[in-house]
Design a protein around this motif. Sequence first.
Motif, PDB file in Angstrom:
ATOM      1  N   ILE A  17       0.832  -1.203   0.000  1.00 55.04           N
ATOM      2  CA  ILE A  17       0.000   0.000   0.000  1.00 55.04           C
ATOM      3  C   ILE A  17       0.868   1.255   0.000  1.00 55.04           C
ATOM      4  CG2 ILE A  17      -1.741   1.298   1.286  1.00 55.04           C
ATOM      5  CD1 ILE A  17      -2.866  -1.364   2.266  1.00 55.04           C
ATOM      6  N   MET A  18       1.923   1.271   0.810  1.00 57.92           N
ATOM      7  CA  MET A  18       2.802   2.444   0.850  1.00 57.92           C
ATOM      8  C   MET A  18       3.517   2.661  -0.480  1.00 57.92           C
ATOM      9  SD  MET A  18       4.467   2.553   4.697  1.00 57.92           S
ATOM     10  CE  MET A  18       5.106   0.879   4.658  1.00 57.92           C
ATOM     11  N   ALA A  19       3.770   1.570  -1.203  1.00 52.84           N
ATOM     12  CA  ALA A  19       4.471   1.674  -2.488  1.00 52.84           C
ATOM     13  C   ALA A  19       3.653   2.433  -3.525  1.00 52.84           C
ATOM     14  CB  ALA A  19       4.819   0.286  -3.013  1.00 52.84           C
ATOM     15  N   VAL A  20       2.333   2.509  -3.315  1.00 53.23           N
ATOM     16  CA  VAL A  20       1.490   3.241  -4.264  1.00 53.23           C
ATOM     17  C   VAL A  20       0.849   4.469  -3.613  1.00 53.23           C
ATOM     18  CG1 VAL A  20       1.030   1.235  -5.718  1.00 53.23           C
ATOM     19  CG2 VAL A  20      -0.471   1.689  -3.768  1.00 53.23           C
ATOM     20  N   GLY A  21       1.481   4.966  -2.533  1.00 50.40           N
ATOM     21  CA  GLY A  21       1.076   6.245  -1.970  1.00 50.40           C
ATOM     22  C   GLY A  21       0.230   6.208  -0.727  1.00 50.40           C
ATOM     23  N   GLY A  22       0.012   5.025  -0.146  1.00 51.78           N
ATOM     24  CA  GLY A  22      -0.798   4.932   1.062  1.00 51.78           C
ATOM     25  C   GLY A  22       0.010   5.114   2.330  1.00 51.78           C
ATOM     26  N   THR A  23      -0.660   5.046   3.460  1.00 50.55           N
ATOM     27  CA  THR A  23       0.005   5.220   4.756  1.00 50.55           C
ATOM     28  C   THR A  23       0.557   3.904   5.289  1.00 50.55           C
ATOM     29  OG1 THR A  23      -2.001   4.815   6.054  1.00 50.55           O
ATOM     30  CG2 THR A  23      -1.610   7.083   5.295  1.00 50.55           C
ATOM     31  N   GLY A  24      -0.009   2.791   4.852  1.00 50.14           N
ATOM     32  CA  GLY A  24       0.380   1.490   5.387  1.00 50.14           C
ATOM     33  C   GLY A  24      -0.467   1.072   6.565  1.00 50.14           C
TER      34      GLY A  24
END
Length: 284
Positions: A211-218
């Motif tokens: 998720i973080m790899a595509v701009g999310g918080t994780g």
Amino acid sequence: MSTEGLYASFFGLTERPFTLLPDPSLLYWSAQHKRAFSVLEYGLLSRAPITLVSGEVGSGKTTLIQALLNKRTPNLVIGLISNAQGGRGELLQWVLNSFGIDAAPYGDNYVSLFQRFQDFLLEQYAAGNRVVLMIDEAQNLSIEGLEEIRMLTNVNSNKDELIQLILVGQPELRDIVSSPQMRQLAQRISASFHIGPLDHDATGHYIAHRIMAVGGTGHEFSPEAAHLVFLKTGGVPRLVNQLCDLAMVYAWSAETKNVTEATVRNVIEDGLFHYGELVAGAAA
């Protein structure tokens, strides 16, 4: 309207994080994947005749191959074969095609095909290049096919081997290689590694990483949701992707930006995820 764009934008993401297509940019470097990649690199650098990497379906083997291809140096000439099948001669045509060599002028004449390939190897050796043949889903090859591939490593110039093999496949590949009739091939394997499923903690880190790899918080998945994902998938990355993708669709449809344990359970109870119980053998 398409979920491809909608749920990604709803969560503030640039794209869906849990697609099933191999994508090196989304590769989660678990301890196992780091070791597997190190074995692949070691095989290349040490000029190992044969390197073998195995793992369950969806464990990330093909993504590792793509990552390795992205790191290749100019003097490496790499041919990649996926799902190759066929008997004597036909397999050699697959090999020639993987290196962009037109096999058509030689028909099905095995001697001519082999001579053309040997000439290619000698040309690359004279140019200072190293030739590597990578075979994905190698468990699909017959024993005769694997033996034919092994014979390619007998082509050499003085003390230098002109081709290296990288065999990647499912766990049964190791069983095939360990059989008595494959003794000669097994003796040429200088480096090997088996990728197992992710453990509990790594599964949670994997979800957050994608998720973080595509701009999310994780933090889109609660710890309880990630725990249930692990129980239902056994930590197999492809199954994690399937279940997490559906869970994010459910969260989007409910207009909530948090995936909870209840969200994941709703996906399972609605019968949209079919493979978790078979792999994990667990229920919560």
